[in-house]
Design a protein around this motif. Structure first.
Motif, PDB file in Angstrom:
ATOM      1  N   TRP A 211       0.561  -0.833  -0.073  1.00 22.33           N
ATOM      2  CA  TRP A 211       0.064  -0.702  -0.076  1.00 22.33           C
ATOM      3  C   TRP A 211       1.076   1.085  -0.371  1.00 22.33           C
ATOM      4  CZ3 TRP A 211      -2.046   2.688   4.969  1.00 22.33           C
ATOM      5  CH2 TRP A 211      -2.594   3.595   4.464  1.00 22.33           C
ATOM      6  N   ILE A 212       1.188   2.172  -0.978  1.00 25.09           N
ATOM      7  CA  ILE A 212       1.496   3.607  -0.620  1.00 25.09           C
ATOM      8  C   ILE A 212       0.870   4.743  -0.254  1.00 25.09           C
ATOM      9  CG2 ILE A 212       0.767   3.775  -3.576  1.00 25.09           C
ATOM     10  CD1 ILE A 212       3.667   5.702  -3.713  1.00 25.09           C
ATOM     11  N   ASP A 213       1.186   5.025   0.545  1.00 23.97           N
ATOM     12  CA  ASP A 213       0.173   5.982   1.662  1.00 23.97           C
ATOM     13  C   ASP A 213       1.469   7.204   1.670  1.00 23.97           C
ATOM     14  OD1 ASP A 213      -0.978   7.024   3.562  1.00 23.97           O
ATOM     15  OD2 ASP A 213      -0.243   6.485   4.689  1.00 23.97           O
ATOM     16  N   ARG A 214       1.141   7.662   0.502  1.00 28.26           N
ATOM     17  CA  ARG A 214       1.332   9.247   0.162  1.00 28.26           C
ATOM     18  C   ARG A 214       0.790  10.520   1.650  1.00 28.26           C
ATOM     19  NH1 ARG A 214       4.455   8.877  -5.603  1.00 28.26           N
ATOM     20  NH2 ARG A 214       3.548   7.426  -6.834  1.00 28.26           N
ATOM     21  N   PRO A 215       2.346  10.708   2.128  1.00 31.98           N
ATOM     22  CA  PRO A 215       1.747  11.892   2.969  1.00 31.98           C
ATOM     23  C   PRO A 215       0.808  12.695   2.372  1.00 31.98           C
ATOM     24  CG  PRO A 215       4.266  11.636   2.536  1.00 31.98           C
ATOM     25  CD  PRO A 215       3.794  10.506   1.515  1.00 31.98           C
ATOM     26  N   GLY A 216       0.399  13.337   2.990  1.00 30.69           N
ATOM     27  CA  GLY A 216      -1.201  14.275   2.788  1.00 30.69           C
ATOM     28  C   GLY A 216      -2.362  13.875   1.087  1.00 30.69           C
ATOM     29  N   THR A 217      -2.280  12.099   1.291  1.00 28.13           N
ATOM     30  CA  THR A 217      -3.091  11.951   0.004  1.00 28.13           C
ATOM     31  C   THR A 217      -3.970  10.711   0.933  1.00 28.13           C
ATOM     32  OG1 THR A 217      -1.371  10.524  -0.883  1.00 28.13           O
ATOM     33  CG2 THR A 217      -1.626  11.949  -1.854  1.00 28.13           C
ATOM     34  N   ARG A 218      -4.420  11.029   1.817  1.00 24.98           N
ATOM     35  CA  ARG A 218      -5.652  10.454   1.971  1.00 24.98           C
ATOM     36  C   ARG A 218      -6.722  10.673   1.388  1.00 24.98           C
ATOM     37  NH1 ARG A 218      -3.377   8.137   7.480  1.00 24.98           N
ATOM     38  NH2 ARG A 218      -1.597   7.546   7.452  1.00 24.98           N
ATOM     39  N   ARG A 219      -8.209   9.922   1.548  1.00 26.99           N
ATOM     40  CA  ARG A 219      -9.275  10.314   0.963  1.00 26.99           C
ATOM     41  C   ARG A 219     -10.059  10.917   2.488  1.00 26.99           C
ATOM     42  NH1 ARG A 219      -9.828   6.919  -4.953  1.00 26.99           N
ATOM     43  NH2 ARG A 219      -7.703   6.815  -4.713  1.00 26.99           N
ATOM     44  N   GLY A 220     -10.087   9.819   2.630  1.00 27.78           N
ATOM     45  CA  GLY A 220     -11.510   9.644   3.859  1.00 27.78           C
ATOM     46  C   GLY A 220     -12.642   9.040   3.049  1.00 27.78           C
ATOM     47  N   GLY A 221     -13.923   8.759   3.224  1.00 23.49           N
ATOM     48  CA  GLY A 221     -14.892   8.555   2.998  1.00 23.49           C
ATOM     49  C   GLY A 221     -15.258   7.137   2.718  1.00 23.49           C
ATOM     50  N   ALA A 230      -3.112  -2.207   8.418  1.00 22.22           N
ATOM     51  CA  ALA A 230      -2.151  -2.748   7.073  1.00 22.22           C
ATOM     52  C   ALA A 230      -1.317  -3.498   7.512  1.00 22.22           C
ATOM     53  CB  ALA A 230      -2.527  -1.382   6.729  1.00 22.22           C
ATOM     54  N   ALA A 231      -0.284  -2.924   8.343  1.00 24.50           N
ATOM     55  CA  ALA A 231       1.317  -3.858   8.305  1.00 24.50           C
ATOM     56  C   ALA A 231       0.425  -5.425   9.093  1.00 24.50           C
ATOM     57  CB  ALA A 231       1.872  -3.264   9.788  1.00 24.50           C
ATOM     58  N   ALA A 232      -0.787  -5.507  10.391  1.00 21.17           N
ATOM     59  CA  ALA A 232      -0.813  -6.552  10.803  1.00 21.17           C
ATOM     60  C   ALA A 232      -1.183  -7.255  10.110  1.00 21.17           C
ATOM     61  CB  ALA A 232      -1.827  -5.899  11.881  1.00 21.17           C
ATOM     62  N   ASP A 233      -1.869  -7.410   8.935  1.00 15.78           N
ATOM     63  CA  ASP A 233      -2.560  -8.181   7.808  1.00 15.78           C
ATOM     64  C   ASP A 233      -1.416  -8.486   7.079  1.00 15.78           C
ATOM     65  OD1 ASP A 233      -5.063  -7.773   8.878  1.00 15.78           O
ATOM     66  OD2 ASP A 233      -5.727  -6.209   7.862  1.00 15.78           O
ATOM     67  N   GLY A 234       0.277  -8.005   7.138  1.00 15.17           N
ATOM     68  CA  GLY A 234       1.147  -8.544   5.926  1.00 15.17           C
ATOM     69  C   GLY A 234       0.938  -7.730   4.983  1.00 15.17           C
ATOM     70  N   VAL A 235       0.331  -6.528   5.016  1.00 14.90           N
ATOM     71  CA  VAL A 235       0.524  -5.465   4.145  1.00 14.90           C
ATOM     72  C   VAL A 235       2.107  -4.910   4.381  1.00 14.90           C
ATOM     73  CG1 VAL A 235      -0.332  -3.285   2.671  1.00 14.90           C
ATOM     74  CG2 VAL A 235      -1.798  -4.786   3.235  1.00 14.90           C
ATOM     75  N   VAL A 236       2.408  -4.239   3.307  1.00 12.86           N
ATOM     76  CA  VAL A 236       3.963  -3.561   2.893  1.00 12.86           C
ATOM     77  C   VAL A 236       3.265  -2.401   2.317  1.00 12.86           C
ATOM     78  CG1 VAL A 236       5.989  -3.322   2.096  1.00 12.86           C
ATOM     79  CG2 VAL A 236       5.373  -5.803   2.580  1.00 12.86           C
ATOM     80  N   VAL A 237       3.681  -1.414   3.921  1.00 13.47           N
ATOM     81  CA  VAL A 237       3.419  -0.128   3.589  1.00 13.47           C
ATOM     82  C   VAL A 237       4.642   0.392   3.227  1.00 13.47           C
ATOM     83  CG1 VAL A 237       2.281   2.254   4.788  1.00 13.47           C
ATOM     84  CG2 VAL A 237       1.344  -0.282   5.275  1.00 13.47           C
ATOM     85  N   ILE A 238       4.285   1.289   2.322  1.00 19.88           N
ATOM     86  CA  ILE A 238       5.563   2.550   2.117  1.00 19.88           C
ATOM     87  C   ILE A 238       4.892   3.556   1.289  1.00 19.88           C
ATOM     88  CG2 ILE A 238       6.266   0.319   0.238  1.00 19.88           C
ATOM     89  CD1 ILE A 238       6.431   1.677  -2.016  1.00 19.88           C
ATOM     90  N   SER A 239       5.142   4.850   1.864  1.00 15.69           N
ATOM     91  CA  SER A 239       5.033   6.083   1.142  1.00 15.69           C
ATOM     92  C   SER A 239       5.872   6.791  -0.375  1.00 15.69           C
ATOM     93  CB  SER A 239       5.628   6.920   2.568  1.00 15.69           C
ATOM     94  OG  SER A 239       7.204   7.103   2.232  1.00 15.69           O
ATOM     95  N   ALA A 240       6.692   6.051  -0.601  1.00 10.72           N
ATOM     96  CA  ALA A 240       7.118   6.582  -2.106  1.00 10.72           C
ATOM     97  C   ALA A 240       7.710   5.584  -2.806  1.00 10.72           C
ATOM     98  CB  ALA A 240       8.244   7.353  -1.860  1.00 10.72           C
ATOM     99  N   LEU A 241       7.602   5.562  -4.029  1.00  5.45           N
ATOM    100  CA  LEU A 241       7.318   3.990  -5.206  1.00  5.45           C
ATOM    101  C   LEU A 241       8.755   3.756  -5.645  1.00  5.45           C
ATOM    102  CD1 LEU A 241       5.076   4.474  -8.408  1.00  5.45           C
ATOM    103  CD2 LEU A 241       4.955   2.831  -6.170  1.00  5.45           C
ATOM    104  N   ALA A 242      10.347   4.289  -4.400  1.00  2.25           N
ATOM    105  CA  ALA A 242      11.302   4.676  -4.691  1.00  2.25           C
ATOM    106  C   ALA A 242      11.689   3.467  -3.321  1.00  2.25           C
ATOM    107  CB  ALA A 242      12.056   6.111  -4.261  1.00  2.25           C
TER     108      ALA A 242
END
Length: 249
Positions: A211-221, A230-242
């Motif tokens: 999951w790419i969680d870019r700073p300032g881009t969350r949508r809500g809703g 997410a991490a607890a469910d085995g998802v790798v969380v990143i903030s940038a594709l780099a």
């Protein structure tokens, strides 16, 4: 190649909107064009509110479209009228909506641009010998146009909403994309900006999920956006594709 110390990997599938392409910014351009034409009494300092409402899509109408419950036009008409009602514009009938939608689409397409880290991430994955492709909950032809105009036309568009008639999170779309990519799902990574529709759904289909969680881009809703969960469910969380390259070893 091993992904994040978890197991072998042969391919990477990328989401397009808000993963490779800065769709948030493009929607901002579209909402500005709409507000200038149809919300003429709205102060410009409130345009961010219009964008936030469009992106949050609190009733989940775009997701209804991806499940085949609404057409693309129907969901956009509903959401357009929600904006009109919320921000002081008049109701849009079918004929009025055609003009509204033309303004929206022109602004949206003019705003298309790739994220700065998109092309380097694709190149890095390929340099490491990984197969690369794209999977999206939008029409394939439309997304191919978007990739081409943003300098990412070399990324194959493998599966769109029109391919099977439905989209993510259905596991069959991920399996079809892996089939077309030529990789085993268990050795394939999917990267996307929506925690539930992208990363969690990919894991449920037998892929790795990031999951790419870019700073300032969350949508809500309707969007789930909890990094700890997410991490607890085995998802790798990143903030940038780099950050992906450090996960390939």
């Amino acid at each position: 190649m091993v992904f994040a110390g978890r197991g072998p990997i042969d391919g990477v599938l990328f989401d397009i909107d808000d993963t490779l392409v800065n769709t948030r910014s493009a929607f901002g351009a579209a909402m500005t064009a709409v507000a200038e034409a149809y919300l003429t009494d709205l102060p410009r300092e409130r345009y961010d509110e219009v964008l936030a409402m469009w992106r949050s899509d609190s009733d989940g109408n775009y997701r209804r479209y991806t499940r085949g419950e609404l057409t693309l036009r129907e969901q956009r008409l509903i959401r357009a009228n929600q904006l009109q009602s919320e921000f002081g514009g008049g109701p849009l009938g079918d004929a009025d909506f055609e003009a509204w939608d033309a303004v929206f689409e022109a602004g949206f397409q003019q705003g298309w641009a790739a994220h700065d880290d998109a092309a380097p991430a694709v190149a890095t994955a390929r340099d490491r010998g990984l197969a690369v492709g794209a999977l999206s909950n939008a029409d394939s032809g439309y997304q191919e146009l978007k990739l081409a105009r943003t300098g990412l036309g070399h990324v194959p568009m493998l599966v769109g909403l029109d391919t099977l008639g439905f989209g993510k999170p259905d596991p069959r779309v991920f399996l079809e994309a892996c089939l077309r990519l030529g990789t085993d799902p268990a050795r394939t990574l999917y990267v996307g900006d929506e925690l539930d529709l992208d990363a969690r759904a990919a894991i449920a289909a037998g892929l790795y999920g990031a999951w790419i969680d870019r700073p300032g881009t969350r949508r809500g809703g309707v969007h789930e956006e909890d990094p700890a969960a997410a991490a607890a469910d085995g998802v790798v969380v990143i903030s940038a594709l780099a950050e992906l390259d450090a996960l390939f070893a």
